[in-house]
Design an enzyme around this catalytic site. Sequence first.
Site, PDB file in Angstrom:
ATOM      1  N   PRO A   2      69.745  17.911  92.951  1.00 35.02           N
ATOM      2  CA  PRO A   2      70.679  19.169  92.725  1.00 35.02           C
ATOM      3  C   PRO A   2      72.076  18.875  92.189  1.00 35.02           C
ATOM      4  O   PRO A   2      72.235  17.679  91.950  1.00 35.02           O
ATOM      5  CB  PRO A   2      71.089  19.458  94.426  1.00 35.02           C
ATOM      6  CG  PRO A   2      70.523  17.986  95.066  1.00 35.02           C
ATOM      7  CD  PRO A   2      69.448  17.179  94.252  1.00 35.02           C
ATOM      8  N   GLU A   3      72.666  19.709  91.759  1.00 36.91           N
ATOM      9  CA  GLU A   3      74.044  19.453  91.041  1.00 36.91           C
ATOM     10  C   GLU A   3      74.980  19.966  92.091  1.00 36.91           C
ATOM     11  O   GLU A   3      75.058  20.235  93.081  1.00 36.91           O
ATOM     12  CB  GLU A   3      74.050  20.168  89.979  1.00 36.91           C
ATOM     13  CG  GLU A   3      72.821  19.769  88.816  1.00 36.91           C
ATOM     14  CD  GLU A   3      72.670  20.564  87.468  1.00 36.91           C
ATOM     15  OE1 GLU A   3      73.790  21.114  86.908  1.00 36.91           O
ATOM     16  OE2 GLU A   3      71.442  20.782  86.970  1.00 36.91           O
ATOM     17  N   ARG A 155      86.909  10.496  73.486  1.00 35.99           N
ATOM     18  CA  ARG A 155      85.492   9.779  73.243  1.00 35.99           C
ATOM     19  C   ARG A 155      85.556   9.861  71.730  1.00 35.99           C
ATOM     20  O   ARG A 155      85.652  10.804  70.972  1.00 35.99           O
ATOM     21  CB  ARG A 155      84.535  10.818  73.820  1.00 35.99           C
ATOM     22  CG  ARG A 155      84.733  10.938  75.242  1.00 35.99           C
ATOM     23  CD  ARG A 155      84.598   9.937  76.084  1.00 35.99           C
ATOM     24  NE  ARG A 155      84.507   9.979  77.465  1.00 35.99           N
ATOM     25  CZ  ARG A 155      83.616  10.150  78.573  1.00 35.99           C
ATOM     26  NH1 ARG A 155      82.392   9.993  78.091  1.00 35.99           N
ATOM     27  NH2 ARG A 155      84.093  10.290  79.787  1.00 35.99           N
ATOM     28  N   ARG A 156      84.952   8.743  71.283  1.00 34.27           N
ATOM     29  CA  ARG A 156      84.856   8.652  69.882  1.00 34.27           C
ATOM     30  C   ARG A 156      83.821   9.309  69.209  1.00 34.27           C
ATOM     31  O   ARG A 156      83.703   9.631  68.090  1.00 34.27           O
ATOM     32  CB  ARG A 156      84.648   7.082  69.772  1.00 34.27           C
ATOM     33  CG  ARG A 156      85.953   6.214  69.928  1.00 34.27           C
ATOM     34  CD  ARG A 156      85.914   4.657  69.634  1.00 34.27           C
ATOM     35  NE  ARG A 156      87.340   4.133  69.890  1.00 34.27           N
ATOM     36  CZ  ARG A 156      87.339   2.739  69.489  1.00 34.27           C
ATOM     37  NH1 ARG A 156      86.257   2.048  68.756  1.00 34.27           N
ATOM     38  NH2 ARG A 156      88.339   2.237  70.161  1.00 34.27           N
TER      39      ARG A 156
END
Length: 278
Positions: A2-3, A155-156
């Site tokens: 589950p999320e 984030r690169r």
Amino acid sequence: MPELPEVETVRRGLAALVIGKTIEKITVSLPRIIRTPDDVRQFCMMLEGYAIDAVERRGKYLLLSIGPHLLVSHLRMEGRYGFYHREDPVEKHTHVIFHFTDGTELRYKDVRQFGTMDILPQGRHQELPGLATLGPEPLDRSFTPEVFIRALRARRSGKIKALLLDQSLVAGLGNIYVDEVLFQSGIHPEASGPELSDRQIVALHRAIVAVLTQSVELGGSSVKSYVNGYGQEGGMQHQLNVYGREDQPCPNCGTLIVKTRLGGRGTHFCPTCQPLHD
């Protein structure tokens, strides 16, 4: 699975069912579910005699306050809790039972056996590696478009689907809802996350909040074996636009939904509504 929506639904159910109940004893039939402490007898002794004071959630983790301790439970693939009376038959794959003094029981069932339980001191849950690296809660007011833009720009590299599945960017998103929010925001799952425009990131932020809010209201998605603490299925699976709908027409344009694999995960999208290049 589950999320976040499913875990939040479980949390709400457990809060209504077990808060205030005192643990008389605990039965553990699959010791590897218990990670901390590594002695099952110690795990039981630490919690027995205490009442459950609160049930909270962080990302996909359930946090149960029990006396001076915090029980951190991760359901992983198919873990689930159920509330029973002592005389009810114990189902197969039930691995942990919390026996309450009033004759009721909280049972943890896990067919895949991937779930985990850890006991930590109250207020020190950040010591658990999985919790320490979690990103912001997407349904918290502090998760603003500006916060999300900064986090993504930091984030690169990385495809947007992989970045959204990384719990350090946003907590609680999994395969189902990442596919859904990318569809709602019109973004291809293979698009470069750091190279998205501010407009696209704002649209993605809006979709994350909207999709997760709707799913929580509907009790989550019962795509496989998920049920809430009352044994009831969720209703969000009937509202999914792309996940699990490969070769079916897109609800927006009629193009057939495509399923591919990205980073080892099944990925659903509409090639017309979610073009890789503008």
